[in-house]
Design a protein around this motif. Structure first.
Motif, PDB file in Angstrom:
ATOM      1  N   SER A  98       0.772  -1.140   0.060  1.00 46.18           N
ATOM      2  CA  SER A  98       0.043  -0.004  -0.034  1.00 46.18           C
ATOM      3  C   SER A  98       0.835   1.221  -0.092  1.00 46.18           C
ATOM      4  N   ASP A 143      -5.990  -0.652  -4.316  1.00 47.75           N
ATOM      5  CA  ASP A 143      -5.354  -1.261  -3.382  1.00 47.75           C
ATOM      6  C   ASP A 143      -6.257  -2.170  -2.849  1.00 47.75           C
ATOM      7  N   GLU A 144      -6.184  -3.537  -2.876  1.00 51.77           N
ATOM      8  CA  GLU A 144      -7.131  -4.624  -2.466  1.00 51.77           C
ATOM      9  C   GLU A 144      -8.364  -4.064  -2.705  1.00 51.77           C
TER      10      GLU A 144
HETATM   11 MG   LIG Z   1      -2.301  -2.618   2.371  1.00 50.21          MG
END
Ligand SMILES: [Mg+2]
Ligand SMILES: Nc1ncnc2c1ncn2[C@@H]1O[C@H](COP(=O)(O)OP(=O)(O)OP(=O)(O)O)[C@@H](O)[C@H]1O
Lengths: 296, 269
Positions: free
Chosen positions: B62, B190-191
């Motif tokens: 991240s 991000d995910e």
């Molecule tokens: Mg992360």
């Protein structure tokens, strides 16, 4: 077994304390209403006080209270919200910020009578204004600013971080993100803070006695030009408010019905402050619903 | 170092022989205060690819992603060294237009984060602030973005209802549409599916497959199957280091580094 008993005792104690609090509140408000409501009439709310005979009203005082409140909010809300934005979004963690925070702490813990005396020194004597409504509003602003700053800051901080990041990641500037994402979401909290502040200001006496004065100058309710000396809107005249009036009437009132007037005014004051509190609640709930639902 | 370069060359060869890069990250170090979170990361992003970032929790995925649109700037005490070249220009260089960078390098977050506004106003938020006032143009943008995000058919009858009434998967597609509305070139994710159920997840994965025709996508994922399904190349991070980057099938079948092999065979992480 022991733990269970302890638990029961604790529960009982807490329930008792809660009941006691409710009882005190209901008793106090009930008593004030019972004493005061019978004296509240249209005549009482609109006529000027009498000098020595019975039957005077609190009209100018009521007007002064509302006017002082209005000016106070006009000063407190923008500066308070600005301060909240600064502390939540711009101030880092440097020594200046820490100093500012402790200054606000100290200011918020000052007794209102001290703020009043400070107001006397600065807004009455130093400026040479004498007792003025504006001076009273400035003193009340000092008194209320810490609360307003703190509630605004908390309201802004409580907006989820991902909302702010979503906006910034769309290429929206920090300032526009504040005005179009953070402030709308924080609005219910800010409004609550403002209304609670208003309630406090409306009931405040000590900070006003030596700033807005303990007498209402002669006013002419047909003259609404704020610059003319007899106008009720002239901020440079002295203006005794409701709360100050209660204190004065019950401590040195000359009229025979002083106790009744104090009781009526107190009941009125309590009603207004309660209304402010309820308003804070409903308005912030309504705003919250509005902010989280469709907007266009 | 030599091996890293080799992997990068291999990637170049497999993806785009005449390879146009849109981002070149050079010797990137990032510090949270005294703690270093990224160590000398060198990585290129190719035009039109889906690049997956994988690695165990806390390895800096991240953090790395957020350096690409300068979102880490917000965090107190972050210090960045090295360069992120976007079409050859360092986005951390002097006089860079942060607004333009973030507009053109959009971001989708882990948790769906629509604004508490209507569906329409969510999409129109970015364009409006960037100066588009004309109602008709806004209508067009809203429809185009929602269509691209495969959400139009589901919401076209309730554009003015609150976005918070949508399901999690729909919200995530709404957020993607909101990013597309400001016409990005690169979309960072991000995910984006880790908070979603399997059906919503596969819809998002399909969507990514369609989006890569027009956009370059860098996606962090915890899920190696997902990386294998949707990405062209995969980069493996560990403890703040970029260990290996290669075309996805190559990385999963013949990893060059022992750490990569251990990770993808499930020996840790
Ligand atoms: Mg992360
Ligand atoms: N704001 C911060 N301040 C200090 N340290 C941070 C901050 N954010 C992340 N870190 C640290 O930096 C390292 C990398 O974090 P990062 O969130 O980038 O990892 P990640 O690979 O995305 O992990 P995950 O898979 O759990 O999301 C971690 O050790 C984390 O504790």
């Amino acid at each position: 077994m022991n733990a269970k008993i302890a638990d029961r005792i604790a529960t009982a104690v807490f329930v008792l304390i809660a009941l006691l609090l409710v009882f005190i509140l209901v008793g106090l408000v009930g008593y004030l209403m019972w004493r005061g409501l019978p004296h509240i009439s249209w005549h009482f709310l609109t006529s000027p006080p009498a000098f020595s005979e019975a039957g005077g009203g609190i009209g100018p005082q009521l007007f002064n209270s509302i006017y002082v409140l209005f000016l106070t909010m006009l000063l407190t809300v923008p500066i308070g919200v600005g301060g909240g934005i600064f502390l939540a979004e711009y101030a880092g963690d440097g020594w200046l910020t820490r100093f500012l925070r402790s200054a606000i702490e100290v200011l918020s813990s000052l007794p209102s009578i001290v703020v009043g005396l400070f107001g006397l020194l600065v807004f009455v004597q130093y400026t040479g204004w004498g007792y003025t409504i504006l001076g009273g509003a400035l003193a009340l602003m000092l008194f209320n600013l810490p609360l307003m700053v703190r509630t605004s800051e908390e309201a802004i901080r409580s907006v989820p971080r991902d909302q702010k990041e979503a906006s910034l990641a769309l290429g929206v500037s920090h300032w526009r993100t504040i005005t179009s994402v953070l402030l709308p979401s924080a609005l219910p909290g800010i409004v609550t803070g403002a209304i609670l502040t208003a309630g406090r200001a409306f009931g405040e006496a000590a900070a006003l006695m030596f700033t807005a004065g303990m007498s209402s100058s002669r006013v002419d309710f047909t003259d609404w030009n704020p610059f003319s000396p007899l106008s009720p809107l002239n901020p440079m005249r002295s203006g005794e408010t409701l709360a100050v009036n209660i204190w004065k009437v019950s401590s040195e009132g000359l009229v025979p019905d002083a106790r009744e007037i104090a009781a009526g005014a107190s009941a009125l004051l309590v009603i207004v402050v309660l209304v402010f509190n309820l308003l804070a609640r409903f308005l912030s709930r309504w705003l919250y619903k509005k902010m989280t639902a469709s907007s266009s | 170092m030599a091996e890293l370069k080799e992997a990068r060359d291999a990637a170049r060869y497999h993806i785009a022989p005449e390879g146009k890069t849109v981002l070149n990250v050079r010797r990137l170090n990032l510090f949270y205060g005294k703690k270093q979170a990224l160590f000398g990361v060198d990585l290129d992003v190719y035009k039109g690819e889906v690049l997956a970032l994988i690695g165990p929790s806390g390895c800096g995925k991240s953090t790395f992603l957020r350096t690409l649109n300068r979102l880490n700037d917000l965090i107190d005490g972050v210090r960045i060294e090295g360069e992120v070249l976007w079409h050859g220009e360092n986005i951390y260089g002097e006089g860079q237009d942060l607004i333009e960078i973030r507009k053109r390098i959009g971001m989708v977050f882990q948790r769906p984060n629509p604004f508490p506004l209507s569906i329409y106003d969510n999409i129109a938020y970015g364009p409006r602030i960037h100066g588009i006032k004309d109602r008709k143009r806004l209508d067009e943008i809203v429809e185009r973005s929602l269509t691209q995000a495969a959400l139009w058919d589901e919401v076209k009858d309730r554009l003015h209802a609150s976005a918070l009434g949508l399901s999690g998967g729909q919200q995530q597609r709404l957020v993607i549409a909101r990013v597309l509305a400001v016409e990005p070139e690169i979309v960072l994710m991000d995910e984006p599916t880790s908070a979603l159920d399997p059906i919503s997840t596969s819809r998002i994965e399909e969507l990514i497959g369609m989006l890569k025709k027009r956009y370059t996508i860098v996606i962090v994922t915890h899920n190696m199957q997902q990386a294998a399904r949707i990405s062209d190349r995969t980069a493996f991070f560990l403890n703040g280091y970029l260990i290996e980057v290669a075309p996805t099938p190559v990385l999963f079948q013949t990893p060059q580094k022992k750490e990569t092999e251990d990770y993808i065979t499930g020996r840790f992480g």
